[in-house]
Design an enzyme around this catalytic site. Structure first.
Site, PDB file in Angstrom:
ATOM      1  N   CYS A 193       0.443  -1.334   0.199  1.00 55.44           N
ATOM      2  CA  CYS A 193       0.077   0.123   0.040  1.00 55.44           C
ATOM      3  C   CYS A 193       1.068   1.240  -0.084  1.00 55.44           C
ATOM      4  CB  CYS A 193      -1.024  -0.251   1.258  1.00 55.44           C
ATOM      5  SG  CYS A 193      -2.043  -1.320   1.622  1.00 55.44           S
TER       6      CYS A 193
ATOM      7  N   HIS B  56      -3.632   6.674   2.607  1.00 56.50           N
ATOM      8  CA  HIS B  56      -3.980   5.439   2.045  1.00 56.50           C
ATOM      9  C   HIS B  56      -5.767   4.926   2.409  1.00 56.50           C
ATOM     10  CE1 HIS B  56      -4.103   1.661   1.136  1.00 56.50           C
ATOM     11  NE2 HIS B  56      -4.053   0.977   2.061  1.00 56.50           N
TER      12      HIS B  56
ATOM     13  N   ASN C  49     -10.276  -0.790  -0.687  1.00 64.62           N
ATOM     14  CA  ASN C  49      -8.481  -0.172  -0.978  1.00 64.62           C
ATOM     15  C   ASN C  49      -7.965  -0.852  -1.978  1.00 64.62           C
ATOM     16  OD1 ASN C  49      -6.020  -1.058  -0.062  1.00 64.62           O
ATOM     17  ND2 ASN C  49      -6.384  -1.343   2.272  1.00 64.62           N
TER      18      ASN C  49
HETATM   19  O1  UT7 Z   1      -4.167  -1.834   3.736  1.00 64.79           O
HETATM   20  C1  UT7 Z   1      -3.184  -2.478   4.176  1.00 64.79           C
HETATM   21  C2  UT7 Z   1      -3.050  -2.159   5.627  1.00 64.79           C
HETATM   22  N1  UT7 Z   1      -4.667  -3.073   5.788  1.00 64.79           N
HETATM   23  C3  UT7 Z   1      -4.995  -2.047   7.048  1.00 64.79           C
HETATM   24  O2  UT7 Z   1      -4.533  -1.008   7.557  1.00 64.79           O
HETATM   25  C4  UT7 Z   1      -6.419  -3.341   7.729  1.00 64.79           C
HETATM   26  C5  UT7 Z   1      -6.270  -2.454   8.767  1.00 64.79           C
HETATM   27  N2  UT7 Z   1      -7.701  -3.511   9.484  1.00 64.79           N
HETATM   28  C6  UT7 Z   1      -8.093  -3.201   9.682  1.00 64.79           C
HETATM   29  O3  UT7 Z   1      -9.128  -2.714   8.502  1.00 64.79           O
HETATM   30  C7  UT7 Z   1     -10.072  -3.592   9.951  1.00 64.79           C
HETATM   31  O4  UT7 Z   1      -8.562  -4.952  11.643  1.00 64.79           O
HETATM   32  C8  UT7 Z   1     -10.845  -5.313   9.721  1.00 64.79           C
HETATM   33  C9  UT7 Z   1     -11.623  -3.649   8.611  1.00 64.79           C
HETATM   34  C10 UT7 Z   1      -9.700  -5.817   8.756  1.00 64.79           C
HETATM   35  C11 UT7 Z   1     -11.363  -5.478  10.970  1.00 64.79           C
HETATM   36  O5  UT7 Z   1     -12.071  -4.718  11.354  1.00 64.79           O
HETATM   37  P1  UT7 Z   1     -11.817  -4.610  12.981  1.00 64.79           P
HETATM   38  O6  UT7 Z   1     -13.349  -3.810  13.902  1.00 64.79           O
HETATM   39  O7  UT7 Z   1     -10.478  -5.300  13.349  1.00 64.79           O
HETATM   40  O8  UT7 Z   1     -12.804  -6.411  12.978  1.00 64.79           O
HETATM   41  P2  UT7 Z   1     -12.691  -7.771  13.724  1.00 64.79           P
HETATM   42  O9  UT7 Z   1     -11.327  -8.152  12.953  1.00 64.79           O
HETATM   43  O10 UT7 Z   1     -11.252  -7.294  15.111  1.00 64.79           O
HETATM   44  O11 UT7 Z   1     -13.021  -8.557  13.972  1.00 64.79           O
HETATM   45  C12 UT7 Z   1     -14.503  -8.601  14.536  1.00 64.79           C
HETATM   46  C13 UT7 Z   1     -15.771  -9.607  14.157  1.00 64.79           C
HETATM   47  C14 UT7 Z   1     -14.975 -10.889  14.795  1.00 64.79           C
HETATM   48  O12 UT7 Z   1     -15.848 -11.307  14.853  1.00 64.79           O
HETATM   49  P3  UT7 Z   1     -15.596 -11.834  16.395  1.00 64.79           P
HETATM   50  O13 UT7 Z   1     -14.677 -13.158  16.195  1.00 64.79           O
HETATM   51  O14 UT7 Z   1     -16.200 -10.795  17.731  1.00 64.79           O
HETATM   52  O15 UT7 Z   1     -17.450 -13.011  16.415  1.00 64.79           O
HETATM   53  C15 UT7 Z   1     -15.208 -11.307  13.200  1.00 64.79           C
HETATM   54  O16 UT7 Z   1     -14.735 -12.502  12.644  1.00 64.79           O
HETATM   55  O17 UT7 Z   1     -15.970  -9.291  12.814  1.00 64.79           O
HETATM   56  C16 UT7 Z   1     -15.820 -10.515  12.128  1.00 64.79           C
HETATM   57  N3  UT7 Z   1     -16.287 -10.016  11.302  1.00 64.79           N
HETATM   58  C17 UT7 Z   1     -16.923  -9.751   9.776  1.00 64.79           C
HETATM   59  N4  UT7 Z   1     -18.296 -10.123   9.955  1.00 64.79           N
HETATM   60  C18 UT7 Z   1     -18.687  -9.273   9.406  1.00 64.79           C
HETATM   61  C19 UT7 Z   1     -14.686  -9.801  10.172  1.00 64.79           C
HETATM   62  N5  UT7 Z   1     -14.876  -9.947   8.881  1.00 64.79           N
HETATM   63  C20 UT7 Z   1     -16.494  -9.234   9.118  1.00 64.79           C
HETATM   64  C21 UT7 Z   1     -17.179  -8.861   7.792  1.00 64.79           C
HETATM   65  N6  UT7 Z   1     -18.344  -9.222   7.891  1.00 64.79           N
HETATM   66  N7  UT7 Z   1     -16.794  -8.550   6.489  1.00 64.79           N
END
Ligand code: UT7
Length: 332
Positions: A118, A259, A289
């Site tokens: 990125c 970004h 993204n």
């Molecule tokens: O550009 C490259 C660099 N990348 C980034 O900068 C990405 C940085 N990270 C993020 O933007 C965020 O961490 C994400 C958007 C990827 C995820 O958001 P989060 O608030 O950190 O969610 P999480 O990974 O902690 O997951 C929370 C919950 C989980 O369920 P449980 O374990 O709490 O039951 C996930 O399984 O959300 C669940 N989950 C989803 N639910 C519905 C993860 N993806 C999804 C989804 N739809 N697509």
């Protein structure tokens, strides 16, 4: 390459390209266990663009590059260097930049890819600016292009909802005495996070096997929460570092082109820099993204719709796999 009097570079023109096909959050919720609400609230994304069958990263780069060259009034044959930020090139060998050079009818000039994910476009901007500064290039094409839809696991809801395809480009030329110039760039990598965002298979460590393909080892794997935490901290610090080098305070910045990984990351960086969100160019809702393409796409959009004007100070900052991150301050 010609040897010239050293001077800073300036951005003489920008361009961008996104594929026509739109994939909405509702479309995705029919493929994996997700919802429009979850994706919008956690990321700010409403839809993203997906390349058509047969379309290559180099085709998207070509469209963005032609647009940037036209805006700069530079012919492809005049380019001294082509730098392409990408991790989704047409093929492992040769560089996407070499294929782009051939399609543009440019060269022979150095043409190479930068695998800073990125941060690839800002890395390319910094490299191009350095070559202009040291007097060994006059016209440098910098491209960020990603065709991530082909390296996503469409059964993995934690990654497939986040990314999109697209390309953006800028042409650097020597700055004039007064006027626009690249004021500062800063580049960083911390390999301790190498496995927080990676494609494990398909390289020399883990050549692909039928089992590897079945286990999606050739697709993007990410521990999003690991990246989120460092992203806010590192992007804020990198922004401060570049601003300090440029001799500017955050308050003197006209526009921030960040970004576009997550609207929550952008908002938290804005708040730490004590800048209002309306000074940020944001298009994550429409494109998701697009990795290395996200900054040049947003930059081009804001230049073309008149938000970014000649003389404006623009801060760019990006972070992704590596982890690699980067910042730049440019007077347009
Ligand atoms: O550009 C490259 C660099 N990348 C980034 O900068 C990405 C940085 N990270 C993020 O933007 C965020 O961490 C994400 C958007 C990827 C995820 O958001 P989060 O608030 O950190 O969610 P999480 O990974 O902690 O997951 C929370 C919950 C989980 O369920 P449980 O374990 O709490 O039951 C996930 O399984 O959300 C669940 N989950 C989803 N639910 C519905 C993860 N993806 C999804 C989804 N739809 N697509």
């Amino acid at each position: 390459m010609p040897s010239l009097q050293p001077t800073a570079s300036r951005i003489a023109g920008t361009g961008a390209y996104v594929p026509e096909t739109v994939l909405t959050n509702d479309d995705l919720s029919r493929r994996v266990d997700t919802s429009d609400e979850w994706i919008r609230e956690r990321t700010g994304i409403r839809e993203r663009r997906i390349a058509r069958d047969g379309e290559a990263a180099s085709d998207m780069a070509l469209a963005a590059a032609r647009s940037a060259l036209a805006a700069a009034g530079v012919q492809a044959s005049e380019l001294d260097m082509i730098v392409v930020g990408t991790i989704s090139a047409d093929m492992p060998l040769p560089a996407c930049a070499a294929i782009l050079q051939q399609k543009l009818g440019a060269g022979p000039c150095p043409a190479f890819d930068v695998a800073a994910a990125c941060a690839g476009f800002v890395y390319g901007l910094s490299i191009g600016d350095s070559f202009v500064r040291q007097g060994s290039a006059r016209r440098v094409l910098v491209v960020g292009v990603e065709l991530l839809s082909r390296v996503l696991n469409w059964a993995d809801r934690t990654t497939c909802v986040l990314f999109g395809d697209g390309a953006g480009a800028a042409v650097l030329v020597p700055a004039e005495e007064s006027g626009g110039r690249v004021l500062a760039t800063r580049l960083y990598t911390d390999g301790n996070f190498a496995r927080s965002l990676y494609i494990p298979g398909g390289g020399s460590l883990e050549p692909l096997t039928p089992e590897g393909i079945a286990a999606a080892r050739d697709k993007v794997h990410m521990i999003g929460s690991d990246i989120f935490k460092v992203a806010v901290r590192n992007l804020t610090q990198a922004s401060r570092d570049a601003l300090e080098l440029a001799g500017l305070t955050p308050g003197e910045v006209d526009w921030v082109v960040p970004h576009q990984a997550n609207l929550r990351i952008i908002s938290q960086v804005a708040s730490r820099l004590e800048l209002p969100l309306d000074r940020f160019v944001i298009d994550i809702d429409r494109y998701g993204n697009t990795s290395s393409a996200s900054i040049p796409i947003a930059l081009d959009e804001a230049v073309r719709d008149g938000r970014i004007q000649p003389g404006h100070s623009v801060l760019m900052c990006a972070l992704g796999a590596g982890i690699s991150w980067a910042s730049a301050v440019v007077r347009m």
